[in-house]
Design a protein around this motif. Structure first.
Motif: not given
Length: 288
Positions: A12-13, A15, A49-50, A52, A79, A83-86, A88
């Motif tokens: 899981q990414i 943050t 996928d996690w 960056v 990070a 952009d919290p989706d990118r 780790v």
């Protein structure tokens, strides 16, 4: 032939709210080093996928995870601002130079290894030259990164090696973020108190991991409950710069047997019967 996909769980990414919203690096920050390193310095494909990879990402140092004889490990968040989706969490393992390391028995583990260039091999034997100090400072980092890449591709339970840059390895952070937003590193196996069922399952994981190493011709060389992390029910093997060549190193079998004794003693002390010699024979046979 179908491509082998290592049996690793999806990460899981993670943050943290570190206040990374500036367009220039602030204190304890730098631009991501991912764009500046060569492809050969990046982890195995396919990248999880996690990972960056954006050039706009910032690396923020959040504190020390652990100190060791040859390296220290820091918690870093990579990070993209706003952009919290990118974002780790990573473990940054930074090797000390030879003047500041506390590990002095390197020759036992590196017996049988060969540097890629004869100049480097000669340099490591010269304790006084600047080039020799430089080569020795990166030798362990290079060895661990290459080992982790090979083990990850073989499906071993090791942290994903994101990249190497000089004497710094960026690795998958093994742990989680708690409800308060704090990063919690997975405990070492030595710190855990598993129940009977989990203890038996963990032993099978250790035996399997040692088998993967052996099939690649290696022993960990320093395996103990302090070099294994318990990430929930999953074990993760760490600290692999001293990996031993079971064929070329005359101490290989001895060091593998020590690995078996170390792990067997921990499991036996918690009530699981372990035949250390049988474990050694089983693992060693897989190297041939």
């Amino acid at each position: 032939m179908p491509q082998h996909t290592p049996d690793h769980p999806t990460r899981q990414i993670l943050t943290l709210d570190t206040g990374v919203d500036a367009v220039e690096p602030g204190p304890d920050q730098r631009w991501s080093t991912w764009p500046s390193i060569a492809k050969g310095q990046r982890g195995p494909h396919p990248h999880p996928d996690w990972v960056v990879t954006a050039a706009a990402a910032l690396d923020t140092e959040l504190g020390v995870l652990k100190t060791g004889k040859e390296a220290d490990v820091f918690l870093v968040e990579r990070a993209v601002p706003d952009d919290p989706d990118r974002a780790v969490l990573l473990a940054a393992k930074r090797y000390r130079d030879t003047d500041h390391r506390q590990f002095h028995r390197a020759g036992t583990y590196t017996e049988g290894r060969r540097e890629r260039r004869s100049r480097d091999q000669r340099a490591t034997q010269d304790r006084h030259s600047a080039w020799g100090r430089s080569v020795r400072a990166t030798q362990w980092a290079d060895a661990e990164f290459a080992t982790l890449c090979a083990l990850w591709e073989a499906g071993a339970p090791v942290p994903y090696p994101v990249q190497i840059d000089g004497t710094e390895l960026l690795l998958e952070f093994v742990g989680h973020v708690d409800d308060a937003g704090a990063a919690v590193a997975a405990p070492r196996l030595a710190q855990t108190r598993p129940d009977t069922d989990l203890l038996a399952d963990w032993f099978e994981q250790v035996r399997s991991a040692m088998g993967v190493l052996a099939r690649l011709g290696w022993a960990h060389g320093d395996l103990s409950p302090y070099n294994v992390l318990a990430d929930g029910e999953r074990l993760v093997v760490i600290d692999l710069p001293q990996v031993v060549d079971l064929v070329a190193n005359p101490f290989g079998a001895e060091l593998l047997h020590r690995d078996c004794r170390n792990m067997g003693a921990w499991f036996a002390a918690r009530g699981l019967e372990v035949d250390v010699d049988a474990l050694f024979a089983e693992v060693f046979a897989q190297a041939w």
